[in-house]
Design a protein around this motif. Structure first.
Motif, short mmCIF file in Angstrom:
data_model
loop_
_atom_site.label_atom_id
_atom_site.label_comp_id
_atom_site.label_asym_id
_atom_site.label_seq_id
_atom_site.Cartn_x
_atom_site.Cartn_y
_atom_site.Cartn_z
N ARG A 70 43.52 36.40 30.69
CA ARG A 70 43.83 37.82 30.56
C ARG A 70 42.54 38.60 30.74
O ARG A 70 41.55 38.29 30.09
CB ARG A 70 44.44 38.11 29.19
CG ARG A 70 45.69 37.30 28.87
CD ARG A 70 46.11 37.45 27.41
NE ARG A 70 45.12 36.85 26.50
CZ ARG A 70 45.16 35.59 26.08
NH1 ARG A 70 46.11 34.77 26.51
NH2 ARG A 70 44.24 35.12 25.25
N GLN A 71 42.55 39.60 31.63
CA GLN A 71 41.33 40.37 31.87
C GLN A 71 41.51 41.80 31.41
O GLN A 71 42.52 42.44 31.70
CB GLN A 71 40.95 40.35 33.36
CG GLN A 71 39.67 41.12 33.66
CD GLN A 71 39.00 40.65 34.93
OE1 GLN A 71 38.71 39.46 35.10
NE2 GLN A 71 38.74 41.57 35.84
N GLU A 72 40.51 42.30 30.69
CA GLU A 72 40.54 43.68 30.22
C GLU A 72 39.99 44.59 31.31
O GLU A 72 38.84 44.44 31.74
CB GLU A 72 39.72 43.82 28.95
CG GLU A 72 39.79 45.22 28.34
CD GLU A 72 39.09 45.32 27.01
OE1 GLU A 72 38.64 46.44 26.65
OE2 GLU A 72 38.97 44.28 26.32
N LEU A 155 47.86 31.60 30.66
CA LEU A 155 46.88 32.61 30.24
C LEU A 155 46.21 32.12 28.96
O LEU A 155 46.76 32.22 27.88
CB LEU A 155 47.56 33.96 30.03
CG LEU A 155 48.25 34.55 31.26
CD1 LEU A 155 49.00 35.84 30.92
CD2 LEU A 155 47.25 34.81 32.38
N SER A 156 44.98 31.61 29.10
CA SER A 156 44.39 30.80 28.04
C SER A 156 43.27 31.49 27.27
O SER A 156 42.75 30.93 26.31
CB SER A 156 43.86 29.49 28.63
OG SER A 156 44.91 28.75 29.21
N TYR A 157 42.87 32.68 27.67
CA TYR A 157 41.86 33.43 26.93
C TYR A 157 41.83 34.85 27.49
O TYR A 157 42.45 35.15 28.52
CB TYR A 157 40.49 32.77 27.01
CG TYR A 157 39.97 32.57 28.42
CD1 TYR A 157 39.14 33.50 29.04
CD2 TYR A 157 40.31 31.41 29.15
CE1 TYR A 157 38.66 33.31 30.33
CE2 TYR A 157 39.83 31.21 30.44
CZ TYR A 157 39.02 32.17 31.02
OH TYR A 157 38.55 31.98 32.29
N THR A 158 41.08 35.71 26.82
CA THR A 158 40.91 37.10 27.25
C THR A 158 39.46 37.32 27.62
O THR A 158 38.55 36.88 26.90
CB THR A 158 41.32 38.08 26.14
OG1 THR A 158 42.68 37.84 25.79
CG2 THR A 158 41.18 39.53 26.61
N PHE A 159 39.24 38.03 28.73
CA PHE A 159 37.87 38.24 29.21
C PHE A 159 37.67 39.70 29.56
O PHE A 159 38.50 40.33 30.22
CB PHE A 159 37.61 37.37 30.45
CG PHE A 159 36.20 37.45 30.96
CD1 PHE A 159 35.17 36.86 30.26
CD2 PHE A 159 35.91 38.11 32.14
CE1 PHE A 159 33.86 36.91 30.72
CE2 PHE A 159 34.61 38.18 32.62
CZ PHE A 159 33.58 37.58 31.90
N LYS A 160 36.52 40.23 29.11
CA LYS A 160 36.12 41.59 29.44
C LYS A 160 34.85 41.51 30.27
O LYS A 160 33.77 41.23 29.74
CB LYS A 160 35.87 42.42 28.19
CG LYS A 160 35.48 43.87 28.48
CD LYS A 160 35.27 44.66 27.20
CE LYS A 160 34.88 46.10 27.50
NZ LYS A 160 34.64 46.88 26.25
N PRO A 161 34.92 41.73 31.59
CA PRO A 161 33.73 41.58 32.44
C PRO A 161 32.78 42.76 32.27
O PRO A 161 33.17 43.85 31.83
CB PRO A 161 34.32 41.55 33.86
CG PRO A 161 35.58 42.35 33.76
CD PRO A 161 36.12 42.10 32.37
N VAL A 162 31.53 42.52 32.63
CA VAL A 162 30.58 43.62 32.69
C VAL A 162 30.93 44.49 33.88
O VAL A 162 31.75 44.13 34.73
CB VAL A 162 29.13 43.10 32.82
CG1 VAL A 162 28.76 42.28 31.60
CG2 VAL A 162 28.96 42.29 34.08
N ALA A 163 30.29 45.65 33.98
CA ALA A 163 30.56 46.55 35.10
C ALA A 163 30.31 45.86 36.42
O ALA A 163 29.39 45.04 36.54
CB ALA A 163 29.70 47.80 34.98
N ASP A 164 31.12 46.18 37.43
CA ASP A 164 31.00 45.58 38.76
C ASP A 164 29.60 45.79 39.31
O ASP A 164 29.10 46.91 39.36
CB ASP A 164 32.04 46.21 39.68
CG ASP A 164 32.05 45.57 41.07
OD1 ASP A 164 31.37 44.56 41.25
OD2 ASP A 164 32.74 46.11 41.96
#
Length: 457
Positions: A70-72, A155-164
């Motif tokens: 899951r991506q924030e 869907l095995s975890y949640t990830f919040k990426p840094v800015a592109d």
């Protein structure tokens, strides 16, 4: 984390020394699993989700497991599916997602091979030990020799990426990244050697060198569907070529409905070099349209690609391509292209010349990258013997891999072609679903090719 050593690689570019230090800490910890973070950002994984990954690793007997997540994005949580890893998944930018779980004992043993701590006497495999950037790439190829990385489509975890950070699909051909690309090539070359799949350039057969028996020497092939805005530019670009031989333009009109057909018909009436082909079939994609052109009675000895929304950048493109066939004794030629906007103004990074292709090793390195460049040209009779797959993505890549297994591919490093980027372009704003579908298909092409090279067919 349950019996798991965690480390953030801070990106996929990792040196042998840095990875060796991680493995030393892993060995000292005595933990059973290694969780590597490959992308910058924050993740959340419950104990149950981690335990699920560990159980799948045990049940699948794979040394490496990765999962959908899951991506924030802009305060919303959206699913981010990955694709299955295949035998031919040799791309250095394969998307595992930001997290991979590895079995500690397999990682420690692989690191031991790389650093010369021990060697399997019966089946020694040579690795590259002085890498500055490609150590992670090498590690996952080593592990894949034992069993393929296993994809869990959960869907095995949640990830919040840094800015592109502004990464581009053309970063790998940026001259500033040359040193990185050279390392990746060293690694994949050794991997192919270990698989007994390496093509020896000294064994490649010559292309056709005899004089043509008159008639049309070169045909430009333009598959088209609903390109009323651009088709006239493409055809005019082809007709404007200056050559010392006869050529024509085969436009395969795949049942356009927007006025494209009328434009082609009018241009064919005005210039008999334009051959307007409307297939009887309604099931053809780009590869099928190419096959229709190649089998046509008017097709010349060589066929040169031109997309329906692009143009040749110079009036001697066809002459240079034809000359390259003879001079380089090859069965296919790949030129270089410039990225432009719709009006022909340059766009970064400008010239795409794919200099990662070398006559000595390009046919092997081609299994690592996602394309070979443009314009692409082929010996007609070879394509009649080995038709393109009836797809609208990767059909040319499949043909080039198949040819490079046995024949030389010529290269021209000057810009011959304007690849125009505009809102209606087929590469504009691809969805994740389409990106995954395209990558899955190209990996399948690589799997087919890799198996064929191992069997030496």
């Amino acid at each position: 984390m349950q019996n798991t050593f965690y480390h953030n690689l801070h990106g996929a570019l990792v040196s042998s020394e840095a990875l060796h230090h991680v493995v030393a800490e892993l060995q000292e910890s005595g933990l059973e699993y290694l969780l590597l973070q490959l992308q910058e950002g924050e993740f959340e994984m419950t104990d149950a989700e981690l335990k699920r990954l560990q159980n799948v690793m045990t049940d699948s007997r794979s040394p490496m497991v990765y999962a959908d997540f899951r991506q924030e994005e802009q305060s919303a949580i959206v699913p981010h599916p990955c694709i299955d890893y295949q035998f031919g998944s040799l791309r250095d930018d394969f998307d595992f997602g930001p997290l991979v779980l590895l079995r500690a004992e397999d990682v420690i043993e692989a690191d031991g091979y790389v650093n010369g701590d021990w060697v399997d006497d019966d089946d020694a495999i040579a690795y590259v030990s002085d890498l500055k950037f490609a150590a992670w790439y090498q590690l996952r190829l080593i592990l894949s020799l034992r069993a393929l990385p296993f994809h869990i489509n959960e869907l095995s975890y949640t990830f919040k990426p840094v800015a592109d950070g502004g990464a581009s699909q053309f970063d790998y051909v940026n001259p500033r990244n040359c040193e990185v690309q050279v390392e990746y090539e060293r690694v994949v070359t050794q991997h192919l050697r270990d698989l007994d799949a390496l093509v020896d350039h000294r064994q490649l057969a010559d292309g056709l060198t005899q004089d043509m028996d008159g008639g049309v020497k070169v045909s430009v092939v333009i598959p088209v569907f609903n390109r009323v805005r651009t088709i006239a530019d493409a055809i005019t670009s082809a007709l404007s070529q200056k050559t010392d031989f006869e050529f024509n333009v085969l436009v395969v009109d795949n049942h356009s409905t927007d006025g494209t057909t009328d434009i082609i018909s009018r241009m064919a009436e005005e210039d008999n070099r334009v051959i307007h082909i409307v297939p009887e079939e309604t099931t053809l994609m780009i590869g099928g349209c190419w096959n229709k052109a190649v089998s046509h009675v008017c097709c010349g000895h060589y066929v040169v690609q031109l997309d329906s929304d692009d143009t040749y950048s110079r009036p001697d493109t066809l002459q240079m391509v034809a000359d390259a066939f003879a001079a380089q004794k090859c069965m296919a030629v790949v030129g270089s292209y410039s990225l432009t906007d719709f009006d022909g103004n340059p766009l970064p990074p400008g010239l795409i010349d794919h200099r990662e292709w070398t006559p000595e090793n390009g046919m092997n390195n081609a299994l690592r990258i996602n394309g070979l460049g443009a314009p692409r040209a082929f010996a007609r009779d070879l394509l009649r013997q080995h038709p393109l797959p009836n797809t609208s993505y990767g059909e040319d890549y499949a043909a080039m891999l198949r040819i490079s297994r046995h024949y030389r591919i010529g290269r021209i490093y000057e810009s011959l072609y304007n690849c125009r980027r505009w809102s209606g372009n087929s590469d504009a704003a691809l969805s994740l679903e389409k990106i995954n579908r395209n990558n899955l298909y190209k990996d399948r092409i690589r799997t087919i090719e890799l198996n064929a090279r191992i069997r030496n067919v």
